[in-house]
Every structure is written in structure tokens, then in C-alpha cells.
Design a protein around this motif. Sequence first.
Motif, short mmCIF file in Angstrom:
data_model
loop_
_atom_site.label_atom_id
_atom_site.label_comp_id
_atom_site.label_asym_id
_atom_site.label_seq_id
_atom_site.Cartn_x
_atom_site.Cartn_y
_atom_site.Cartn_z
N ALA A 103 -5.58 8.81 2.65
CA ALA A 103 -5.35 7.43 2.23
C ALA A 103 -5.45 6.45 3.40
CB ALA A 103 -3.98 7.31 1.57
N PHE A 114 0.82 -1.20 0.00
CA PHE A 114 0.00 0.00 0.00
C PHE A 114 0.86 1.26 0.00
CE2 PHE A 114 -2.18 3.19 2.78
CZ PHE A 114 -3.08 3.63 1.82
N VAL A 132 -2.21 13.69 1.51
CA VAL A 132 -2.39 12.40 0.83
C VAL A 132 -2.40 11.27 1.85
CG1 VAL A 132 -1.37 10.78 -0.81
CG2 VAL A 132 -1.36 13.22 -1.31
N GLY A 133 -1.46 11.28 2.78
CA GLY A 133 -1.40 10.24 3.80
C GLY A 133 -2.61 10.24 4.71
N SER A 154 -5.06 9.89 -6.85
CA SER A 154 -4.32 10.43 -7.98
C SER A 154 -5.24 11.13 -8.96
CB SER A 154 -3.56 9.30 -8.71
OG SER A 154 -2.66 8.65 -7.84
N LEU A 194 1.07 4.15 -2.80
CA LEU A 194 0.71 5.49 -2.33
C LEU A 194 1.86 6.47 -2.53
CD1 LEU A 194 -1.52 7.13 -0.94
CD2 LEU A 194 -0.52 6.50 1.27
N THR A 228 -5.28 4.50 -3.93
CA THR A 228 -4.21 5.34 -4.47
C THR A 228 -4.59 5.95 -5.82
OG1 THR A 228 -3.17 3.36 -5.42
CG2 THR A 228 -2.41 4.08 -3.26
#
Length: 211
Positions: free
Chosen positions: A171, A62, A167-168, A205, A66, A201
Motif C-alpha cells: 500500500a 489513508f 498489506v502495508g 482488499s 487501509l 485500499t
Amino acid sequence: MYTTRTPFGLHWPFADQPVDARLKWLVAANAAENTRVSRLGLEEELMMMRRPIDIKRAYGIFGLLLGGFPSAAIFYRMFGDALTRREFELGLFLLLLGMNIACWAAGSIVASRLSGMAETIERDSWMGMLVMPLMLGLIWGVGAGAAGGFIFFGIGAFFGALCAIPVGLVAFALFMPLHRLLARGGMIEAGHLWPLACGVTLTLSALILGF
């Protein structure tokens, strides 16, 4: 008076004890039987997995995806015009490629290191899933983003972490609850992991690219 024999002529355990003692024994015996049945069910589910993946490798995969796809989308949004011009800048392309590779590697390594904490969180109550994935996402964003941005002459580490943290956060908030639902005994079927990891992911994106 309470009889000490069953209809089959057998003695109950603690038959000569008060009712509350016998009740406690029955409750404990029932709990032990439920645990045994649950363990057998878990073992059967694990045996049915064709390609089980443990939690450390699952989070490594993952983190790899990612670290790669969303960062490539961010680079394209920032430098896409320069890369698509007729005067193609090879130096800029190689620099971005190196940063992207660093994000792939760092994303996988950091996520694998966080898998132990993730396993503990996933075993805890569902209330913890509301906040703790955000904490892991923050840690992942700082680690993976700084590593990728450092390739940009060192000064990019701060900006890399700044871009990777959102993003983290998103996600991990999406991935961890779904991984908990699909995993059994810390193992997840590869056929479930890949669609889950790719789905999270690639969706991020696409949002970054504005699709």
C-alpha cells in the motif's frame, strides 16, 4: 575593454569587476528569479484548490481506510464460513468487529505519526521512493496489525502484525509516489486524495478476497 553602461545608460552591478564576477551575479539573479516564479506558480496552484488537505490528515485518512478494508477482507477469508452458517456465532462476529475497529483506529493513528517522515521522503530524490515507502509500510503494518490483533486475547498481536505487514508494504509503495505527484506544497486536493486512497485500499482488499 568592457563598457560599464547598458544601452539605456544604466550601470551594470559589478561592471568594474572581472567577467567571472559579473557572470556569477547574473547566475545568482537568474536563480532568484526562477525561485520567485516557481513560488508564485505554487501559490496559484494552492489557491485553486477547493478543499486542500495537509499531509498529516491525508495520511491519516489513508491509514484509516487501509486499516479497515483489507483487514475486513482478511477476516472474511479466515472466518467467512463460520459467519455465514445457519448457526451464526454472535460472539465471533463481535470479536472480529472489535478487531476491525481497532485496525481502523490504529491504522489512522500510525499513518498520521508517519506523515512527518513521509513528507521528508517525498521531498527527497525519486531514488529514495524505491525503498523508503517499504520501510514506512513495514512500520505501519507492525503498529496497526499488532493493535488490531491484540483484541484477540493479546496473543493475536503477533499474527495481526504478520498479516498487516504485506498489506502495508504494498500500500505505501503505491500510495506515496502517487501522493507526491498529486500534492503541491504538502497539500493535496480532496478530490484527488479520496480516489487515490480508496483505489489503493479497495484494490488490495479485492486481491485478498481473490476477485
